[in-house]
Design a protein around this motif. Structure first.
Motif, short mmCIF file in Angstrom:
data_model
loop_
_atom_site.label_atom_id
_atom_site.label_comp_id
_atom_site.label_asym_id
_atom_site.label_seq_id
_atom_site.Cartn_x
_atom_site.Cartn_y
_atom_site.Cartn_z
N GLN A 1 38.36 21.29 75.11
CA GLN A 1 38.01 22.13 76.54
C GLN A 1 38.49 21.96 77.48
O GLN A 1 38.56 22.28 78.96
N ILE A 2 37.62 20.69 78.08
CA ILE A 2 37.46 20.16 79.50
C ILE A 2 39.49 19.96 79.77
O ILE A 2 39.51 20.03 80.48
N LEU A 3 40.25 19.91 79.00
CA LEU A 3 41.38 19.16 79.46
C LEU A 3 42.29 20.99 79.38
O LEU A 3 43.10 20.45 79.96
N ASN A 4 41.74 21.77 79.21
CA ASN A 4 42.00 22.48 79.19
C ASN A 4 42.75 23.37 80.37
O ASN A 4 43.71 24.12 80.76
N PHE A 5 42.40 23.09 81.46
CA PHE A 5 43.04 23.37 82.72
C PHE A 5 44.08 22.50 83.30
O PHE A 5 44.71 23.10 84.08
N LEU A 6 44.32 21.85 82.59
CA LEU A 6 45.40 20.65 82.50
C LEU A 6 46.88 21.67 81.89
O LEU A 6 47.93 20.87 81.04
N THR A 7 46.85 22.40 83.26
CA THR A 7 48.73 23.31 83.05
C THR A 7 49.66 22.66 83.25
O THR A 7 49.27 21.83 83.67
N PRO A 8 50.57 22.34 82.59
CA PRO A 8 52.31 21.82 82.83
C PRO A 8 52.24 21.72 84.22
O PRO A 8 52.20 20.76 85.04
N ASP A 9 52.05 22.94 85.31
CA ASP A 9 51.58 22.36 86.22
C ASP A 9 51.21 21.61 87.08
O ASP A 9 51.56 21.61 88.44
N ILE A 10 49.92 22.06 86.83
CA ILE A 10 48.62 21.15 87.13
C ILE A 10 49.13 19.38 87.53
O ILE A 10 49.16 18.67 87.79
N LEU A 11 49.27 19.22 86.40
CA LEU A 11 50.18 18.40 85.59
C LEU A 11 51.28 18.00 86.22
O LEU A 11 51.52 16.31 86.58
N TYR A 12 51.81 18.35 86.19
CA TYR A 12 53.55 18.38 87.56
C TYR A 12 53.24 17.89 88.62
O TYR A 12 53.54 16.44 89.24
N ASP A 13 51.94 18.58 89.23
CA ASP A 13 51.48 18.45 90.47
C ASP A 13 51.00 16.54 90.40
O ASP A 13 50.75 15.79 91.81
N LEU A 14 49.81 16.90 89.36
CA LEU A 14 49.41 15.51 89.57
C LEU A 14 49.77 14.28 89.12
O LEU A 14 49.88 13.17 90.33
N ALA A 15 51.37 14.17 88.34
CA ALA A 15 52.19 13.17 88.06
C ALA A 15 53.16 12.93 89.73
O ALA A 15 52.92 11.64 89.48
N ARG A 16 52.96 13.97 89.85
CA ARG A 16 54.47 13.93 90.91
C ARG A 16 53.67 13.33 92.58
O ARG A 16 54.20 12.39 93.10
N GLY A 17 51.61 13.70 92.39
CA GLY A 17 51.31 13.21 93.74
C GLY A 17 50.31 12.09 93.84
O GLY A 17 50.73 11.01 93.13
N PRO A 18 49.21 12.26 93.18
CA PRO A 18 47.94 11.19 93.32
C PRO A 18 48.71 10.04 92.26
O PRO A 18 48.00 9.10 92.61
N PHE A 19 49.54 10.77 91.51
CA PHE A 19 48.93 9.38 89.93
C PHE A 19 50.26 8.56 90.63
O PHE A 19 49.98 7.09 90.17
N VAL A 20 51.56 9.14 91.42
CA VAL A 20 52.51 8.31 91.78
C VAL A 20 52.02 7.09 92.85
O VAL A 20 51.78 5.42 92.42
N TRP A 21 50.45 7.50 93.68
CA TRP A 21 49.95 6.65 94.65
C TRP A 21 49.46 5.84 94.25
O TRP A 21 49.48 4.46 94.51
N ALA A 22 48.12 6.39 93.15
CA ALA A 22 47.66 4.90 92.54
C ALA A 22 48.47 4.46 91.68
O ALA A 22 47.85 3.19 91.56
#
Ligand code: SF4
Ligand code: SF4
Lengths: 229, 131
Positions: free
Chosen positions: A2-23
């Motif tokens: 359930q904790i992962l439920n907030f990870l909708t494709p849109d949020i995952l997309y934004d994360l992968a495109r933003g903070p994950f790249v820099w990290a």
């Protein structure tokens, strides 16, 4: 889960495109620097304890005149097909992501600077060539007895980490399964995974190759070599 | 050969002394087999993978690091074959990454020799030619 439920494709997309790249870039650069410094700290400056005679100028010119003979003695002579494919593979693994139009547009948006870009068509052809080289390596690993003798699961994992960004990239472009969003998210995540993996796995040979062949003194050092373990 | 217990403390000490360099080489080896042809023993044994330089150091020094010296008798025999029977330590092996293969086989030899494992010429099958 359930904790992962907030990870909708849109949020995952934004994360992968933003903070994950820099990290992943930070981990990649810091990891490579730390490992390089570690090798430097484990080695010391090398001074020859005997006088190495300067090579005779005549001999040198002979070598320069017949570079083919030298090449024949190297791995290019013993495994020409593998080596040519390997050189193409290793060049493309840098060239494709650096000069890809899509990457440079993103770079321009984020930082205001960008590199030269190939046309999308050219990049697609290069990616297909890259994947062909990868297929060659894969077949070589499963078909040749000498490769099987030393291959482990780890080798296959590293291989897939290295080719996944390219495979998902081309699948995102051609969309054979009509699933652009999934593929582009997988593409970004796999690219980030590769960046993070570089300093901590065998892929670090990307840096070690230059240290091993040009810096550390040994039987096959190219040039004089300056350091020893 | 009689069953032999390795002195793991001593083996670990010897492994520890060269750990950084050797673990680095073991970790960097891309398992690409390009070093194979540089070994005359590989060429003269019908390209048998067991004579490949990387096979020899992975299955000797590599095993010693992986198992931290705690190895079975049959592994001792396997290591012995890899570092003595299958390698003349002629130092001609060539790795495109500059991995110093002979130094790895030499260290495996030193460690095994410290444990009383070395070729004995009166021993049956000590040498392939004796078979
Ligand atoms: S020692 Fe070098 S040439 Fe041989 S398998 Fe390892 S990386 Fe390849
Ligand atoms: S040192 Fe051993 S592995 Fe290397 S070329 Fe000579 S016999 Fe082969």
């Amino acid at each position: 889960m359930q904790i992962l439920n907030f990870l909708t494709p849109d949020i995952l997309y934004d994360l992968a495109r933003g903070p994950f790249v820099w990290a992943s870039f930070v981990v990649f650069i810091a990891g490579c620097l730390i490992r390089t410094i570690r090798i430097l700290s484990l080695t010391k400056k090398w001074e020859p304890t005997w006088n190495i005679p300067k090579p005779d100028k005549k001999d040198l010119s002979k070598i320069k005149k017949c570079p083919l003979a030298r090449i024949k003695l190297s791995v290019f002579g013993t495994s020409p097909v593998t080596m040519v494919i390997s050189v193409v593979f290793h060049l493309l693994i840098f060239v494709i992501p650096l000069f890809l139009l899509g990457h440079n547009i993103l770079l321009q948006e984020e930082t205001g600077i960008s590199l030269f870009s190939f046309s999308q068509g050219a990049t697609n052809v290069l990616t297909l060539i890259f994947l062909f080289c990868a297929l060659f390596f894969f077949l070589r690993r499963i078909l040749l007895a000498r490769m099987r003798a030393i291959s482990t699961c780890y080798d296959y994992i590293i291989f897939f980490i290295a080719i996944a960004p390219f495979l998902t990239g081309i699948l995102a472009f051609y969309q054979p399964f009509n699933n652009y969003q999934t593929m582009i998210i997988l593409h970004m995540l796999s690219g980030e995974l590769m960046l993070i993996a570089i300093p901590f796995t065998k892929i670090f040979h990307m840096v070690f190759f230059f240290m091993g062949r040009f810096m550390l003194v040994g039987q096959h050092t190219l040039g004089r070599g300056t350091r020893t373990w | 050969m009689e069953n032999l217990e390795l002195d793991t403390t001593q083996v670990k000490k010897m492994l520890g002394k060269h750990k950084a360099k050797m673990k680095f080489y073991l970790g960097m080896c891309a398992h690409c087999s390009l070093c194979a042809e540089s070994c005359f023993l590989f060429n003269s044994h019908d390209n048998d993978p067991k004579y490949m330089p990387s096979y020899k150091f992975i299955n000797s020094l590599g095993t010693l690091y992986k198992k931290k010296g705690r190895i079975k008798q049959e592994t001792v025999e396997e290591i012995k074959a890899n570092i003595w029977e299958r390698c003349a330590l002629c130092t001609r092996c060539y790795c495109p990454f500059g991995i110093d293969i002979p130094s790895m086989i030499a260290l495996a030899r030193s460690i095994m020799r410290s444990q009383g494992v070395y070729p004995q010429y009166d021993e049956e099958k000590a040498h392939p030619l004796a078979e």
